[in-house]
Design an enzyme around this catalytic site. Structure first.
Site, short mmCIF file in Angstrom:
data_model
loop_
_atom_site.label_atom_id
_atom_site.label_comp_id
_atom_site.label_asym_id
_atom_site.label_seq_id
_atom_site.Cartn_x
_atom_site.Cartn_y
_atom_site.Cartn_z
N ASP A 116 -21.71 -21.36 -6.47
CA ASP A 116 -22.42 -21.25 -5.20
C ASP A 116 -23.12 -19.88 -5.22
O ASP A 116 -24.20 -19.75 -5.78
CB ASP A 116 -21.35 -21.38 -4.10
N SER A 117 -22.50 -18.84 -4.66
CA SER A 117 -23.11 -17.50 -4.72
C SER A 117 -23.11 -16.96 -6.15
O SER A 117 -23.95 -16.14 -6.51
CB SER A 117 -22.34 -16.54 -3.81
N GLY A 118 -22.13 -17.39 -6.94
CA GLY A 118 -21.99 -16.86 -8.30
C GLY A 118 -20.91 -15.79 -8.39
O GLY A 118 -20.55 -15.35 -9.49
N LYS A 151 -25.34 -24.84 -6.91
CA LYS A 151 -26.25 -24.80 -5.75
C LYS A 151 -27.16 -23.60 -5.94
O LYS A 151 -26.87 -22.51 -5.46
CB LYS A 151 -25.43 -24.58 -4.47
N ARG A 154 -10.07 -33.48 -0.91
CA ARG A 154 -10.12 -33.31 -2.36
C ARG A 154 -9.94 -34.63 -3.10
O ARG A 154 -10.40 -34.78 -4.23
CB ARG A 154 -9.02 -32.34 -2.83
N GLU A 208 -15.28 -24.80 -13.87
CA GLU A 208 -15.36 -24.57 -12.42
C GLU A 208 -15.83 -25.84 -11.71
O GLU A 208 -16.54 -26.66 -12.28
CB GLU A 208 -16.40 -23.46 -12.15
N ASP A 235 -12.86 -29.18 -1.47
CA ASP A 235 -12.22 -29.33 -0.16
C ASP A 235 -13.04 -28.76 0.97
O ASP A 235 -13.95 -27.96 0.78
CB ASP A 235 -10.87 -28.60 -0.15
N THR A 265 -17.62 -15.85 -7.82
CA THR A 265 -16.37 -16.23 -8.48
C THR A 265 -16.55 -16.22 -10.00
O THR A 265 -15.74 -15.65 -10.72
CB THR A 265 -15.92 -17.64 -8.02
N GLY A 301 -10.08 -26.41 -7.05
CA GLY A 301 -11.27 -27.25 -6.97
C GLY A 301 -11.64 -28.04 -8.21
O GLY A 301 -12.18 -29.13 -8.12
#
Ligand code: IMP
Ligand code: MG
Length: 179
Positions: free
Chosen positions: A101-103, A129, A163, A97, A157, A105, A43
């Site tokens: 998102d959720s954190g 986010k 991408r 990165e 993606d 990763t 990404g």
């Protein structure tokens, strides 16, 4: 491909301007340090390529290939498919990165990399986010905070497509199969 998307959420112009600013901040902070810029693939590839050129310092480039999502939704499982080639012990690591998102990763990767005893470890993400956050991770450099939409383009993606779109767009759920 581009006709699937309406107005860009983040234009190429806005991206360019913000990345220059990030590059300036990073250049200032990492003066006289041993910067290793770790890109999280796939990404972050486009962001990484632009960011590294905005950093006016000697820098070691390295990458990890990570899989952290399943059909558009995060699974909570983070798998490192390809690890770094450089030793990072005693060095100043900046993880790059695409999006937090959720954190999960970022949490997983910073925990793994910390075990190798870098001198410092910070995180730079093009996008964040905040509405989706499950874990309170510390992201030191953020390009843009965005609302809770699934976005594609500029490296990001949907099922390995989009991408190469040169700007960031909200995926139109009507134009693809539901994830
Ligand atoms: P996390 O939930 O913070 O662990 O994010 C996991 C990964 O999911 C990110 O690094 C992205 O690769 C991917 N991801 C999260 N949100 C989006 C999105 O809106 N578009 C594309 N990929 C996303
Ligand atoms: Mg990612």
């Amino acid at each position: 491909m581009t006709q699937l998307f309406g107005k860009p959420l983040v234009t190429q112009e806005a991206m360019r301007t913000r990345i220059k600013e990030l590059g300036r901040d990073i250049t200032q902070y990492y003066q006289h340090k041993d910067l290793v810029l770790v890109g999280v693939l796939k990404g972050a590839f486009m962001f990484y390529a632009d960011l590294v050129r905005a950093i006016r310092l000697p820098v070691t480039v390295d990458f990890m290939i990570v899989k952290s999502q399943l059909r558009g939704n995060t699974t909570g499982k983070v798998k490192v498919l390809t690890d770094l080639t450089e030793e990072i012990q005693g060095r100043d690591v900046l993880l790059v990165e695409d999006i937090v998102d959720s954190g999960l990763t970022v949490q997983h990767l910073t925990r793994q990399l910390s075990k190798r005893k870098p001198k410092s470890l910070q995180v730079c993400a093009l996008l964040s986010k905040p509405a989706r956050r499950q874990i309170d991770v510390n992201v030191h450099y953020i390009g843009f905070e965005i609302p809770n939409h699934y976005v594609v383009g500029y490296g990001l993606d949907y099922q390995q497509q989009y991408r190469n779109l040169p700007y960031l767009a909200v995926l139109d759920p009507k134009s693809v199969e539901a994830p």
